[in-house]
Design an enzyme around this catalytic site. Structure first.
Site, PDB file in Angstrom:
ATOM      1  N   ILE A  64       0.839  -1.191   0.000  1.00 20.35           N
ATOM      2  CA  ILE A  64       0.000   0.000   0.000  1.00 20.35           C
ATOM      3  C   ILE A  64       0.872   1.236   0.000  1.00 20.35           C
ATOM      4  CG2 ILE A  64      -1.841   1.221   1.224  1.00 20.35           C
ATOM      5  CD1 ILE A  64      -2.193  -1.548   2.765  1.00 20.35           C
ATOM      6  N   CYS A  65       0.552   2.127  -0.892  1.00 17.27           N
ATOM      7  CA  CYS A  65       1.280   3.389  -0.927  1.00 17.27           C
ATOM      8  C   CYS A  65       0.463   4.419  -0.164  1.00 17.27           C
ATOM      9  CB  CYS A  65       1.505   3.828  -2.375  1.00 17.27           C
ATOM     10  SG  CYS A  65       2.251   5.436  -2.526  1.00 17.27           S
ATOM     11  N   ALA A  66       0.669   4.498   1.152  1.00 15.53           N
ATOM     12  CA  ALA A  66      -0.091   5.445   1.978  1.00 15.53           C
ATOM     13  C   ALA A  66       0.881   6.133   2.923  1.00 15.53           C
ATOM     14  CB  ALA A  66      -1.163   4.713   2.778  1.00 15.53           C
TER      15      ALA A  66
END
Lengths: 153, 488
Positions: free
Chosen positions: A92-94
């Site tokens: 996840i790119c968060a």
């Protein structure tokens, strides 16, 4: 005396057991203080209606100073949600999992944030660099240096 | 008017650290006590030690550093008070400065290494170029045009000389280009003016007794013998080389034409590149065409001596030990051929000079050869023919010319020099010419030997038979014979 991470995780687990998880999130397993599994679904109107995903938290001894490694579980039965910030290997790119992490956040807070990230999704598509990233991605998403582009959570 | 008391951290009934989530009630203080802090404008409180740990860890990560000194909830900045005397700040600054200097030193030393290696290579190439030129032009012309003293070298020699070894090596590369190894020698030097040695005079004058060519004849547009070096270098040699290559290819094909598959293998080898055919034949003899390495192993054949590409493709299938052996073999093979390529290229001037002197010796017995080689006796000691006879610009003819005529005259002169070389080249014993011819003879001889080798190899392959034996050691009873009675 147990380590800070274990004591804090015990407290978080206690809270979850007493107060329950936020709506749409269920604790699947938390047998140790290394890896926790949750199921997560978006309630109400969304692109992910009826889809249930599995979320894996991995903690190191420095939690909560260091962020947990969070990713969606990809196995035979489940895939990662199709989302512009979620790679097909579940990473996840968060920003809250990277540069914006802070100890004031907690496991359930991260769950809720990710849930709302899914809920607010407008287009179901993979990140543009999905193929390239998945080919070379490390096992632990924390080893990746994501470039957070603006409209993230 | 009594001022309203503002509560502080010590007035809280329960303190909850937002980092470790530990609680402390006011009526049950921890023992030993831990310091609490309320660093911002919102309700978050924390153990001071927890918060310091968080700040420190954040500051160590560049991407997180901007968030280290502010509250994650209300974003108000944390104020750090610390014992930060001026000496510590000075030391910090010095440390930063030193690491910056360290980076510069790293870059600088890397540059120095690169530059010195480059300079070394340049000097090496230039020295070799001078050596090659001496071999090729002969000592007489070499002393006139270049000499052993680099301080007197013309400027273009510093570009030209290091190019000589490179072009020699290039000429041996299996490209289709028609670079002849002599190009850098024959293009720059024919127009080079002689350098004035201390103990010699550059001769001039209308009719100098030492000069054997009349300056007026020097301007003659008709061809001269030996042919002008520049035309040779630019056109004749490349064309001859190209034609020779084609002829050699045709001849080889004709000579080695055969019906056996081995013959075809050799054809392919020859058509590909004729620089290292000996080596390649051996390579081909050991490895069946198009057989994957795994299969070759089953057949018990050594996997070595494969081409590099084949190795890479099949590496995964081959057992690790075999792969290592194969790689070693490949390195050895390619190392040999690289050394052969470079060594073979760099020895060309020596060979050329040797063959030239061989031709010179032969010419003592043949008038025709003497004519062809245009051998001249050496110049008297200390005499250096000029690049262009200055006498051409003196005299009556020159002073009577109009400006336009003078310009065209000079242009014509320049063109002549460019095409046919200077007076110096015309006057000196043309060692370069017999060396060029000698090199050609050597190349032909080498190719003949090579062809002989190929031809013999081919004959050996074609003539192979398995020797037939009688059933001497076998019991006759076990054989199903046409006419058993004869043998019993």
């Amino acid at each position: 005396m147990a380590s800070i991470s274990a004591r804090r995780l015990r407290k978080e687990l206690n809270e979850i057991n007493v107060e329950g998880c936020p709506a749409g999130i269920k604790l699947l397993s938390a047998d140790n203080f290394d890896t926790w599994l949750f199921s997560i679904e978006v309630l109400g109107e969304s692109l992910y209606q009826g889809e249930v995903f599995k979320l894996m938290f991995r903690f190191d001894a420095n939690y909560p100073i260091s962020a947990p490694a969070v990713q969606f579980v990809v196995d035979e039965t489940r895939g990662a949600p199709i989302h512009p910030h979620i790679y097909s290997n579940g990473h996840i790119c968060a920003s809250i999992l990277g540069t914006e992490w802070s100890p004031v956040l907690s496991v359930s807070a991260v769950c809720v944030t990710l849930q709302s990230m899914l809920a607010s999704c407008k287009v179901k598509e993979r990140p543009v660099d999905n193929d390239r990233y998945v080919r070379t991605a490390p096992d632990n998403p924390k080893k990746t240096r994501f470039q957070y582009d603006g409209d993230t959570v | 008017m009594a001022q309203r008391r503002v509560p502080t951290i010590d007035d809280l009934r329960v303190k909850l650290c937002y980092i470790c989530r530990e609680e402390e009630r006011y009526d049950a203080p921890e023992n030993p006590p831990r310091a609490w802090t309320h660093p911002c404008r919102c309700t978050l409180v924390a153990h001071e030690s927890c918060l310091l740990q968080w700040i420190q860890s954040s500051q160590q990560t560049r991407s997180r550093a901007p968030n280290a000194l502010k509250c994650p909830q209300c974003s108000s900045p944390y104020v750090l008070e610390s014992n930060n005397p001026i000496i510590l700040r000075l030391l910090d600054a010095a440390n930063k400065g030193l690491s910056a200097i360290g980076k510069i030193v790293t870059v600088a030393s890397f540059t120095v290494v690169v530059v010195s290696i480059g300079t070394g290579m340049y000097i090496l190439c230039t020295t070799y170029g001078a050596y090659a030129l001496r071999e090729f032009l002969g000592p007489e012309m070499f002393d006139i045009l270049l000499s052993d003293d680099p301080a007197r070298w013309p400027w273009h020699s510093f570009i030209n000389l290091p190019l000589i070894p490179l072009s020699l090596i290039m000429s041996r590369l299996p490209t289709k280009s028609s670079i002849t190894p002599l190009v850098p020698v024959l293009l720059a030097w024919p127009t080079s003016t002689p350098i004035r040695a201390n103990d010699s005079i550059i001769l001039d004058g209308w009719r100098n007794p030492f000069l054997r060519t009349d300056p007026r004849e020097f301007l003659h547009p008709l061809p001269r013998w030996p042919p002008p070096p520049m035309i040779l270098g630019l056109f004749v040699f490349p064309a001859v080389r190209q034609a020779y290559k084609r002829m050699l290819g045709n001849f080889t094909r004709w000579l080695l034409n055969s019906n056996t598959p081995h013959g075809q293998d050799m054809q392919r080898v020859l058509n590909g590149n004729d620089d290292e055919p000996f080596l390649r034949i051996r390579v081909n003899a050991n490895v069946e065409e198009d057989v994957p390495i795994g299969q070759a192993n089953v057949n018990g054949q050594p996997p070595g001596q494969q081409g590099l590409d084949a190795n890479n493709d099949n590496e995964a299938n081959a057992p690790a030990g075999d792969a290592v052996a194969a790689a070693e073999n490949t390195i050895r093979v390619s190392g040999t051929s690289l050394g052969r390529l470079i060594g073979g290229a760099l020895i060309i001037p020596r060979i050329s000079s040797f063959m030239g002197s061989l031709l010179l010796r032969l010419s003592k017995h043949s008038k025709i050869l003497r004519k062809i080689l245009a051998v001249r006796p050496p110049l008297p000691t200390g005499v250096v023919p000029p690049a262009i006879p200055r006498s051409l610009f003196n005299g009556k003819a020159w002073s009577e010319m109009s400006l336009l005529k003078r310009i065209s005259y000079v242009g014509y002169l320049g063109l002549t020099v460019a095409w046919r070389g200077t007076m110096t080249w015309a006057e000196c014993d043309p060692v370069w010419w017999r060396n060029s011819l000698g090199l050609g003879v050597f190349v032909m001889a080498k190719d003949c030997v090579h062809l002989l080798h190929l031809w013999l190899t081919k004959r050996e392959l074609e003539s192979r038979r398995v020797k037939n034996r009688s059933f001497e050691d076998v019991d006759v009873q076990e054989l199903d014979l046409i006419n058993p009675s004869v043998y019993s």
